[in-house]
Enzyme design. Structure first.
Site, short mmCIF file in Angstrom:
data_model
loop_
_atom_site.label_atom_id
_atom_site.label_comp_id
_atom_site.label_asym_id
_atom_site.label_seq_id
_atom_site.Cartn_x
_atom_site.Cartn_y
_atom_site.Cartn_z
N GLU A 1 -1.24 -12.58 2.05
CA GLU A 1 -2.01 -12.77 0.82
C GLU A 1 -3.10 -13.80 1.07
O GLU A 1 -2.84 -14.89 1.58
CB GLU A 1 -1.10 -13.21 -0.32
CG GLU A 1 -1.81 -13.76 -1.55
CD GLU A 1 -2.80 -12.79 -2.16
OE1 GLU A 1 -3.86 -13.25 -2.63
OE2 GLU A 1 -2.53 -11.57 -2.17
N ALA A 2 -4.34 -13.44 0.70
CA ALA A 2 -5.46 -14.36 0.91
C ALA A 2 -5.39 -15.55 -0.03
O ALA A 2 -5.85 -16.64 0.32
CB ALA A 2 -6.78 -13.61 0.72
N ALA B 1 1.11 -4.21 -6.24
CA ALA B 1 1.71 -3.27 -5.30
C ALA B 1 2.36 -3.99 -4.13
O ALA B 1 3.46 -3.62 -3.68
CB ALA B 1 0.65 -2.29 -4.80
N HIS C 1 -9.91 -2.42 -14.92
CA HIS C 1 -9.00 -1.40 -14.44
C HIS C 1 -9.60 -0.66 -13.24
O HIS C 1 -9.64 0.56 -13.21
CB HIS C 1 -8.67 -0.41 -15.57
CG HIS C 1 -7.98 -1.04 -16.74
ND1 HIS C 1 -7.89 -0.44 -17.97
CD2 HIS C 1 -7.33 -2.22 -16.85
CE1 HIS C 1 -7.23 -1.23 -18.80
NE2 HIS C 1 -6.88 -2.32 -18.14
#
Length: 539
Positions: A39-40, A19, A474
Site C-alpha cells: 500500500e502506497a 479489494a 465512483h
C-alpha cells in the site's frame, strides 16, 4: 536503476484499499500461501476514520486522499472536478459516505451478456450475502446476516427526513423498506456500513482479523511503479520505498487492486496498453492492449438546494455549542449527527415508464454546501437533493501523463457527452423538484436556492448540470472484463496477453452498477479471491 530485492511471495497484491483488504484476508486464510499486500499510503490511524461524519475532515486530507482531479473538459464548462480516491489501508472506505447499494439484477446480467460468464446476478447474489452482516427486518429476499461487513439503516430519523419520505409518497412514489431486496424502486432511509455508530471500513472488517497470520505480510509507504515481466509472465513488482527502488518477487500471481485510476496507470507504466498512448510517452510496448484506461465510468451528480425555514439542519448543528452537545452524545451513546454519512433519505426512480428498472438515484440530506466538492456546509439552514443517473452511457479515459510513476494520471470522464445521459439528468432533476415541492415539506421549505425558479427549460437544466455538477467518486471500468479486443481482462479477471497477472477492483466493471459502487467492489474482490484460490488448487 538497480532495485533492492526484498523477498519472494506466492501472491503480491498491489493496493490496500477495499479489494486489497478482502484479497489479503481470503488468500491468506488457509495458511498455505504467502501473501504480500503493498500500500502506497499508511496505516488508518486518524480518530476521524471511525466516526462516520469524520469524512468531512478527511475528504481533502492528502494523507488519506490522492486528491485527483479531472482534466478540464468543455462538457462540464472546463472545470477541474475533484476525484477523491482513498489512500491508506482501507482505501476509499476510509473516506466515503458509507452508502451500501448492491445494484439491480439487470446490471450483473448485463455483464454476463457482454461476454462475462459467471457474473449473472444469480451468480453474485450469494457472494453479497456472504460478505454482509445485515441488521434489519427479514424481507422477501434473504440478506446476509453473518458476514464481515456490518450493514444497517441510518439510525437517526429527523423530522425533516420523515417529511421527505412523505413528500415522495405524495408525489406518487412507493416507499421501500429494502432497496437491496426484491426491488430497488422507491424511497426510504439509506443503508450504511456501520456498527455501533462507527464506520465499518474494509481494513477493520477484513484486514485486521488477518494481520496476525504469519503468512501475510503488509507493507505501507510502498508505491508500486511497475510490473516485472519475463517471457510473457508477471513475476513481481518494482516500487519506491523510503526514497529507494525496491523489488518483490511473486511465484504464483501478481494482483492489481489499485483501483480504477491507478491500476490502468501501473499497466501502462509497465508497457501494457494502447501503443498510441504509450509511444508518445516513450514507454515501450510490451503487450498491446488498447482497452487499458478506456471505458472510464463514474456517476455524475447535481445538487438541488433549498433554504430551510428554521435552524434544524446540519448547517447549524455542526457549529458552536450545538456541536459540543452532539459530540458528547456521540461519545456517550454513539448516536446523533456524527453517525451521518452523505445520505439520509434515498430515492430510486424511473424517468420513463417503459424502463425495466430505476435509472436515477436521489440523495436527500438536511444540509447544504457552500462547497460541495469539499463538503463545506453553509452557515444558514438548508437541505439538498442530490440527483444522479444510475447507468451513464458516456465513456471517458484514464491514462498515464508521463513515465513518472508519481505523476497523477490524466482523467477525462467525458461527462454528459451522450444525449441519453443529458435527457436522464434533466428528467431526474425535474422529478426531484416535484418531490421537494410537495405539501409535507412545506413547513420546512423556504425557497429553492439552486438552480432556482428561473430554471425551467431543458436548456436551463442542462446548463445547471454542466456548470455545477460533480462526480460522486465512483470511478470504474478502466480495465474492463470481456471477450472483445477492447477488454483488458477475461471473465476470470486475468489480464489478456500476460500470464499470472490479474486485476481485481472496480476497474474490471464492463458497465456501471445502479448505485454506489462500494458493495460491488467488495463482491468483486470476494469472487476474485475464489477464482485465484480455485486456480491455485489446479496448478
Amino acid at each position: 536503476m538497480t532495485a533492492d530485492a526484498l523477498g519472494s511471495f506466492d501472491y503480491i497484491i498491489v493496493g490496500g484499499g477495499t479489494a486489497g483488504c478482502v484479497l489479503a484476508n481470503r488468500l491468506s486464510a488457509s495458511g498455505r500461501h504467502s501473501v504480500l499486500l503493498l500500500e502506497a499510503g499508511g496505516e488508518a490511524s486518524s480518530p476521524w476514520i471511525a466516526i462516520p461524519a469524520g469524512f468531512y475532515k478527511l475528504l481533502t486530507n492528502p494523507r488519506y486522499n490522492w486528491n485527483f482531479q479531472t482534466e478540464p473538459e468543455p462538457g462540464t464548462m472546463n472545470r477541474a472536478i475533484a476525484i477523491p480516491r482513498g489512500k491508506g489501508l482501507g482505501g476509499s472506505t476510509l473516506i466515503n459516505g458509507m452508502i451500501w447499494v448492491q445494484g439491480q439484477p439487470g446490471d450483473y446480467d448485463g455483464w454476463a451478456q457482454q461476454g462475462c460468464p459467471g457474473w449473472r446476478f444469480d451468480d453474485v447474489a450469494p457472494i453479497f450475502r456472504r460478505l454482509e452482516r445485515y441488521v434489519g427486518p427479514a424481507g422477501a429476499t434473504p440478506r446476509g446476516r453473518h458476514g464481515p461487513v456490518d450493514i444497517r439503516e441510518v439510525v437517526e430519523r429527523p423530522a425533516i427526513g420523515t417529511a421527505f419520505l412523505e413528500a415522495a409518497a405524495a408525489a406518487g412514489h412507493p416507499l421501500n423498506p429494502d432497496y437491496n431486496g426484491a426491488r430497488q424502486d422507491g424511497f426510504g432511509y439509506y443503508q450504511v456500513n456501520q456498527r455501533g455508530g462507527r464506520r465499518a471500513d474494509a481494513a477493520r472488517a477484513y484486514l485486521a482479523p488477518a494481520r496476525t497470520r504469519p503468512n501475510l505480510t503488509v507493507r505501507t509507504g510502498v508505491h508500486v511503479t511497475g510490473l516485472t515481466l519475463e517471457n510473457g509472465r508477471a513475476t513481481g513488482v518494482t516500487a519506491r520505498q523510503d526514497g529507494r527502488t525496491v523489488a518483490f518477487k511473486a511465484t504464483s500471481e501478481v494482483i492489481l487492486a489499485a483501483g480504477a485510476i491507478q491500476s490502468p496507470q501501473i499497466l501502462e507504466l509497465s508497457g501494457i496498453g494502447d501503443p498510441a498512448i504509450l509511444g508518445p510517452l516513450g514507454l515501450p510496448v510490451r503487450v498491446a492492449a488498447p482497452g487499458v484506461g478506456a471505458n472510464y465510468l463514474d456517476h455524475f451528480c447535481t445538487r438541488l438546494n433549498w433554504r430551510v425555514t428554521r435552524p434544524m439542519t446540519l448547517n447549524e448543528d455542526t457549529r458552536g455549542l450545538r456541536l459540543v452537545g452532539h459530540v458528547l452524545r456521540y461519545l456517550l451513546a454513539r448516536r446523533g449527527i456524527l453517525t451521518f454519512g452523505t445520505g439520509l433519505g434515498y430515492g430510486f426512480v424511473r424517468t420513463r415508464a417503459d424502463l425495466d428498472g430505476p435509472d436515477a438515484q436521489f440523495f436527500f440530506m438536511h444540509a447544504s454546501y457552500a462547497n460541495a466538492a469539499e463538503r463545506k456546509l453553509e452557515p444558514h439552514p438548508g437541505m439538498t437533493l442530490g440527483v444522479t443517473q444510475l447507468r451513464p452511457t458516456s465513456r471517458g479515459s484514464v491514462h498515464a501523463r508521463s513515465p513518472d510513476p508519481l505523476d497523477a494520471p490524466a482523467i477525462r470522464p467525458n461527462m454528459l457527452d451522450a444525449e441519453e445521459d443529458q435527457r436522464c439528468m434533466i428528467d431526474a432533476m425535474r422529478l426531484g423538484r416535484t418531490v421537494m415541492e410537495q405539501a409535507p415539506l412545506t413547513p420546512f421549505r423556504a425557497y429553492e436556492m439552486s438552480p432556482g425558479d428561473a430554471c425551467q427549460t431543458d436548456a436551463d437544466w442542462l446548463a445547471f448540470a454542466r456548470e455545477t455538477g460533480q462526480t460522486i467518486y465512483h470511478s470504474a471500468g478502466t480495465c474492463r472484463m470481456g471477450t472483445d479486443p477492447g477488454a483488458v481482462v477475461d471473465h476470470r479477471l486475468r489480464v489478456r496477453g500476460v500470464e499470472n497477472l490479474r486485476v481485481i477492483d472496480a476497474s474490471v466493471m464492463p458497465a456501471m452498477v445502479s448505485g454506489n459502487t462500494q458493495a460491488a467492489v467488495f463482491m468483486i474482490a470476494e469472487k476474485g479471491s475464489d477464482m485465484v484460490l480455485a486456480d491455485a488448487r489446479t496448478r
